[in-house]
Motif scaffolding. Structure first.
Motif, PDB file in Angstrom:
ATOM      1  N   ILE A  40       0.762  -1.168  -0.031  1.00  0.00           N
ATOM      2  CA  ILE A  40      -0.029   0.036  -0.021  1.00  0.00           C
ATOM      3  C   ILE A  40       0.924   1.324  -0.022  1.00  0.00           C
ATOM      4  N   GLU A  41       1.886   1.112   0.933  1.00  0.00           N
ATOM      5  CA  GLU A  41       2.715   2.701   1.001  1.00  0.00           C
ATOM      6  C   GLU A  41       3.526   2.672  -0.180  1.00  0.00           C
ATOM      7  N   ILE A  42       4.204   1.656  -0.804  1.00  0.00           N
ATOM      8  CA  ILE A  42       5.012   1.786  -1.908  1.00  0.00           C
ATOM      9  C   ILE A  42       4.272   2.361  -3.233  1.00  0.00           C
ATOM     10  N   ALA A  43       2.985   1.544  -3.245  1.00  0.00           N
ATOM     11  CA  ALA A  43       2.189   1.916  -4.508  1.00  0.00           C
ATOM     12  C   ALA A  43       1.669   3.194  -4.194  1.00  0.00           C
ATOM     13  N   GLY A  44       1.264   3.811  -3.047  1.00  0.00           N
ATOM     14  CA  GLY A  44       0.848   5.051  -2.758  1.00  0.00           C
ATOM     15  C   GLY A  44       2.090   6.237  -3.074  1.00  0.00           C
ATOM     16  N   PHE A  45       3.169   5.811  -2.720  1.00  0.00           N
ATOM     17  CA  PHE A  45       4.244   6.719  -3.010  1.00  0.00           C
ATOM     18  C   PHE A  45       4.665   6.920  -4.447  1.00  0.00           C
ATOM     19  N   LEU A  46       4.663   5.546  -5.088  1.00  0.00           N
ATOM     20  CA  LEU A  46       4.890   5.752  -6.603  1.00  0.00           C
ATOM     21  C   LEU A  46       4.021   6.535  -7.330  1.00  0.00           C
ATOM     22  N   THR A  47       2.571   6.287  -6.894  1.00  0.00           N
ATOM     23  CA  THR A  47       1.630   6.748  -7.571  1.00  0.00           C
ATOM     24  C   THR A  47       1.621   8.559  -7.256  1.00  0.00           C
ATOM     25  N   ALA A  48       1.694   8.890  -5.942  1.00  0.00           N
ATOM     26  CA  ALA A  48       1.595  10.143  -5.488  1.00  0.00           C
ATOM     27  C   ALA A  48       2.818  10.997  -6.360  1.00  0.00           C
ATOM     28  N   ILE A  49       4.106  10.349  -6.578  1.00  0.00           N
ATOM     29  CA  ILE A  49       5.178  10.924  -7.140  1.00  0.00           C
ATOM     30  C   ILE A  49       5.024  11.429  -8.540  1.00  0.00           C
ATOM     31  N   ILE A  50       3.955  10.642  -9.329  1.00  0.00           N
ATOM     32  CA  ILE A  50       3.821  10.925 -10.771  1.00  0.00           C
ATOM     33  C   ILE A  50       2.620  11.641 -10.729  1.00  0.00           C
ATOM     34  N   SER A  51       1.724  12.031  -9.551  1.00  0.00           N
ATOM     35  CA  SER A  51       0.476  12.706  -9.742  1.00  0.00           C
ATOM     36  C   SER A  51       0.457  14.132 -10.127  1.00  0.00           C
ATOM     37  N   TRP A  52       0.746  14.581 -11.227  1.00  0.00           N
ATOM     38  CA  TRP A  52       0.831  15.868 -11.927  1.00  0.00           C
ATOM     39  C   TRP A  52       0.237  15.776 -13.288  1.00  0.00           C
ATOM     40  N   GLY A  53      -0.559  16.719 -13.652  1.00  0.00           N
ATOM     41  CA  GLY A  53      -1.313  16.490 -14.834  1.00  0.00           C
ATOM     42  C   GLY A  53      -2.572  15.915 -14.965  1.00  0.00           C
ATOM     43  N   ASN A  54      -2.990  15.211 -16.151  1.00  0.00           N
ATOM     44  CA  ASN A  54      -4.414  14.716 -16.126  1.00  0.00           C
ATOM     45  C   ASN A  54      -4.469  13.582 -15.521  1.00  0.00           C
ATOM     46  N   ARG A  55      -5.530  13.491 -14.515  1.00  0.00           N
ATOM     47  CA  ARG A  55      -5.616  12.462 -13.640  1.00  0.00           C
ATOM     48  C   ARG A  55      -6.029  11.086 -14.140  1.00  0.00           C
ATOM     49  N   THR A  56      -6.820  10.990 -15.318  1.00  0.00           N
ATOM     50  CA  THR A  56      -6.756   9.865 -16.074  1.00  0.00           C
ATOM     51  C   THR A  56      -5.514   9.121 -16.623  1.00  0.00           C
ATOM     52  N   MET A  57      -4.342   9.843 -17.177  1.00  0.00           N
ATOM     53  CA  MET A  57      -3.072   9.606 -17.464  1.00  0.00           C
ATOM     54  C   MET A  57      -2.192   9.200 -16.203  1.00  0.00           C
ATOM     55  N   ILE A  58      -2.471  10.015 -15.122  1.00  0.00           N
ATOM     56  CA  ILE A  58      -1.842   9.529 -13.824  1.00  0.00           C
ATOM     57  C   ILE A  58      -2.150   8.256 -13.329  1.00  0.00           C
ATOM     58  N   ILE A  59      -3.464   7.730 -13.296  1.00  0.00           N
ATOM     59  CA  ILE A  59      -4.231   6.557 -13.040  1.00  0.00           C
ATOM     60  C   ILE A  59      -3.511   5.309 -13.839  1.00  0.00           C
ATOM     61  N   ARG A  60      -3.575   5.549 -15.358  1.00  0.00           N
ATOM     62  CA  ARG A  60      -3.153   4.694 -16.328  1.00  0.00           C
ATOM     63  C   ARG A  60      -1.685   4.240 -16.210  1.00  0.00           C
ATOM     64  N   ASN A  61      -0.959   5.561 -16.051  1.00  0.00           N
ATOM     65  CA  ASN A  61       0.719   5.403 -15.912  1.00  0.00           C
ATOM     66  C   ASN A  61       1.062   4.583 -14.509  1.00  0.00           C
ATOM     67  N   ALA A  62       0.246   5.039 -13.518  1.00  0.00           N
ATOM     68  CA  ALA A  62       0.444   4.349 -12.101  1.00  0.00           C
ATOM     69  C   ALA A  62       0.132   2.873 -12.128  1.00  0.00           C
ATOM     70  N   SER A  63      -0.740   2.558 -12.933  1.00  0.00           N
ATOM     71  CA  SER A  63      -1.442   1.315 -13.139  1.00  0.00           C
ATOM     72  C   SER A  63      -0.059   0.347 -14.058  1.00  0.00           C
ATOM     73  N   LYS A  64       0.286   1.190 -14.902  1.00  0.00           N
ATOM     74  CA  LYS A  64       1.346   0.443 -15.513  1.00  0.00           C
ATOM     75  C   LYS A  64       2.604   0.100 -14.763  1.00  0.00           C
ATOM     76  N   MET A  65       2.703   1.203 -13.852  1.00  0.00           N
ATOM     77  CA  MET A  65       4.062   0.949 -12.965  1.00  0.00           C
ATOM     78  C   MET A  65       3.716  -0.319 -12.174  1.00  0.00           C
ATOM     79  N   MET A  66       2.594  -0.481 -11.516  1.00  0.00           N
ATOM     80  CA  MET A  66       2.399  -1.541 -10.754  1.00  0.00           C
ATOM     81  C   MET A  66       2.344  -2.984 -11.567  1.00  0.00           C
ATOM     82  N   GLU A  67       2.113  -3.108 -12.738  1.00  0.00           N
ATOM     83  CA  GLU A  67       2.233  -4.055 -13.653  1.00  0.00           C
ATOM     84  C   GLU A  67       3.526  -4.560 -13.829  1.00  0.00           C
ATOM     85  N   LEU A  68       4.537  -3.332 -14.107  1.00  0.00           N
ATOM     86  CA  LEU A  68       6.059  -3.689 -13.977  1.00  0.00           C
ATOM     87  C   LEU A  68       6.636  -4.088 -12.993  1.00  0.00           C
ATOM     88  N   LEU A  69       5.910  -3.890 -11.840  1.00  0.00           N
ATOM     89  CA  LEU A  69       6.434  -4.538 -10.552  1.00  0.00           C
ATOM     90  C   LEU A  69       5.859  -5.680 -10.148  1.00  0.00           C
TER      91      LEU A  69
END
Length: 254
Positions: A40-69
């Motif tokens: 939870i805390e690592i997923a939250g941290f990495l998601t927060a770090i890329i949380s600027w710009g379009n929210r749909t894009m943030i969610i999509r790219n954070a999801s991709k991050m989790m898949e890569l991990l």
């Protein structure tokens, strides 16, 4: 608006937006996919770090991050080999690219292996009432390992007067004990009273219209001004008003 009227108005907006429906359109949905504290805390941290710009894009790219991990971020970070990082070579979110992503994995391993994890390194060690120095100290530890200079910009430093919006948002997610089930409240060694509002364009503009923030720039001095006024409304849980300011700005175009 009198203080009592302002508090009543904002408390109503907190109730309106601080509920599980908020998760559906917000990046906080990413850490909500996990049950293990470290995930939870690592997923939250990495998601927060890329949380600027379009929210749909943030969610999509954070999801991709989790898949890569491998959808097991803590296990990946602790046990990855150098060759495993090659799979991250296509990742990019705006100015945060695969070089930064790889560095964050290496630095997070350093934090979890040597300092007891994110909850420990972001704790307030002095008598400070805010996380200003704690975030500064965290950045120092995060970049103790060999790294490229370019990656440092992705963690703000409040001692250099940055508003540190993304780290403050992450801290809200982890620390704030939220009866509504949006924020996690899993960092029991931290205190919600010390949290600062994640100040961005939306929350800053609304705060100024409501006379909660005199300062024009969105920097740490502005965060401190807003902190002071939100603590007058609720000293124990001042950052709950982030929901009101954000909701008024983004959803109601206040």
């Amino acid at each position: 608006m009198k203080k009592s009227e302002l508090k009543e108005f904002l408390d109503e907006k907190v109730i309106l937006y601080n509920n599980p429906k908020f998760i559906e359109s917000d990046p906080i949905q990413i850490p909500h996919r996990f049950s293990l504290k470290e995930d939870i805390e690592i997923a939250g941290f990495l998601t927060a770090i890329i949380s600027w710009g379009n929210r749909t894009m943030i969610i999509r790219n954070a999801s991709k991050m989790m898949e890569l991990l491998d959808n097991s971020p803590h296990d990946f970070i602790i046990n990855h080999q150098k060759k495993d990082l090659e799979n991250l070579n296509d990742f990019v979110h705006r100015t945060f690219n695969y070089i930064d992503f790889k560095q964050f994995i290496i630095s997070l391993k350093h934090i979890y292996s040597n300092y007891g994890g994110l909850e420990e390194v972001l704790s307030i060690k002095d008598n400070s009432k805010t996380y200003q120095t704690a975030i500064h100290n965290f950045k120092q530890l995060f970049f103790e390992v060999e790294h490229q200079q370019r990656t440092q910009k992705h963690i703000s430093d409040p001692l250099k007067n940055s508003a540190a919006k993304r780290i403050n948002m992450f801290l809200r997610w982890m620390v704030r004990n939220d009866k509504a089930g949006v924020d996690f409240g899993i960092w029991k060694t931290h205190n919600s009273a010390s949290l600062s509002c994640p100040l961005d364009v939306h929350s800053g503009n609304v705060a100024r219209k409501l006379k909660l923030l005199p300062r024009k720039q969105n920097d740490w001095k502005a965060v401190a001004e807003l902190d002071k006024n939100l603590r007058k409304l609720d000293a124990k849980d001042p950052v709950k008003y982030d929901f009101a300011l954000f909701g008024l700005g983004v959803f109601e175009k206040f």
